[in-house]
Design a protein around this motif. Structure first.
Motif, mmCIF file in Angstrom:
data_model
loop_
_atom_site.group_PDB
_atom_site.id
_atom_site.type_symbol
_atom_site.label_atom_id
_atom_site.label_comp_id
_atom_site.label_asym_id
_atom_site.label_seq_id
_atom_site.Cartn_x
_atom_site.Cartn_y
_atom_site.Cartn_z
ATOM 1 N N LEU A 1 0.353 -5.071 3.203
ATOM 2 C CA LEU A 1 0.953 -3.781 3.494
ATOM 3 C C LEU A 1 0.096 -3.176 4.602
ATOM 4 N N LEU A 2 0.728 -2.950 5.740
ATOM 5 C CA LEU A 2 -0.006 -2.430 6.894
ATOM 6 C C LEU A 2 0.406 -0.985 7.118
ATOM 7 N N ILE A 3 -0.561 -0.140 7.398
ATOM 8 C CA ILE A 3 -0.255 1.272 7.619
ATOM 9 C C ILE A 3 -0.714 1.671 9.014
ATOM 10 N N VAL A 4 0.186 2.287 9.757
ATOM 11 C CA VAL A 4 -0.176 2.775 11.086
ATOM 12 C C VAL A 4 -0.087 4.296 11.074
ATOM 13 N N SER A 5 -1.181 4.950 11.447
ATOM 14 C CA SER A 5 -1.192 6.410 11.561
ATOM 15 C C SER A 5 -1.754 6.788 12.919
ATOM 16 N N GLY A 6 -1.601 8.054 13.230
ATOM 17 C CA GLY A 6 -2.139 8.576 14.490
ATOM 18 C C GLY A 6 -1.450 9.891 14.749
ATOM 19 N N PRO A 7 -2.068 10.766 15.548
ATOM 20 C CA PRO A 7 -1.460 12.073 15.761
ATOM 21 C C PRO A 7 -0.093 12.001 16.422
ATOM 22 N N SER A 8 0.700 13.004 16.148
ATOM 23 C CA SER A 8 2.022 13.103 16.740
ATOM 24 C C SER A 8 1.890 13.071 18.266
#
Ligand code: 5GP
Length: 191
Positions: free
Chosen positions: A9-16
């Motif tokens: 399960l890979l999660i990608v986050s980062g600011p809008s």
């Protein structure tokens, strides 16, 4: 890249405004075994967005009902709207052999990490905060008060980056995609 084990399960986050959408599209185009789970949200669709493709768009009552029924892996309020990852999306994609990628905010990522400690966290950051602000303003998809809220939110998102397994600075899309691919390959059971 093909997957012999779809349990990652890979999660990608980062600011809008950092360019997550563009990077993820390029990543998926090159790696058909990866697939993004479509989230549910109470945010209004932007021009060109359709339910079931970009998000499952719904009202608050519908969202709350799903939450009360325990249908979300996680859900959060982000920039004044509710967003959540449906468990059914993950099982649907796993059942067709996909490695699932979640594009979710840092609060959601921390919740998933707690319940799925094996998940891998990827953070995309802008070359600078001023660059991010100008990208958000020039995108023109939101009103100025919404942009201001997203800039504030970006600072909160950035403060969580230390908890991620890999941080990628989005100077160019091609370079970011290469770095993320290299990281995913290093996980071992994805070829
Ligand atoms: P946007 O409104 O620009 O599509 O997304 C705003 C933020 O919501 C992004 O940071 C995105 O990562 C986050 N987001 C999208 N879907 C989900 C979700 O299912 N759960 C959580 N926690 N955040 C989400």
């Amino acid at each position: 890249m093909t997957s012999s084990n779809s349990n990652h399960l890979l999660i990608v986050s980062g600011p809008s405004g950092v360019g997550k959408g563009t990077i993820i599209s390029a990543l998926l185009e090159r790696n058909p075994t990866l697939s993004v789970a479509i989230s549910a949200t109470t945010r209004r669709p932007r021009t060109g967005e359709t339910s079931g493709t970009h998000y499952y768009f719904m009202n608050h009552a519908e969202f709350r009902k799903l939450a009360n029924n325990g249908e979300f892996l996680e859900w959060c309020e982000v920039h004044g709207n509710l967003y959540g990852t449906l468990k059914s999306e993950i099982s649907r994609l796993n059942s067709i052999g996909k490695t699932v990628l979640l594009e979710i905010d840092t609060q959601g990522a921390m919740k998933v990490k707690e319940s799925n400690p094996g998940c891998k966290l990827i953070f995309i950051e802008p070359p600078s905060m001023s660059e991010l602000e100008s990208r958000l303003r020039s995108r023109g998809t939101e009103k100025s008060d919404v942009v201001a809220r997203r800039i504030e939110g970006a600072k909160v998102e950035m403060s969580a980056k230390g908890s991620y397994d890999i941080r990628v600075t989005n100077s160019t899309v091609a370079q970011s995609v290469n770095e993320i691919e290299k990281f995913i390959l290093s996980l071992g059971d994805i070829k």
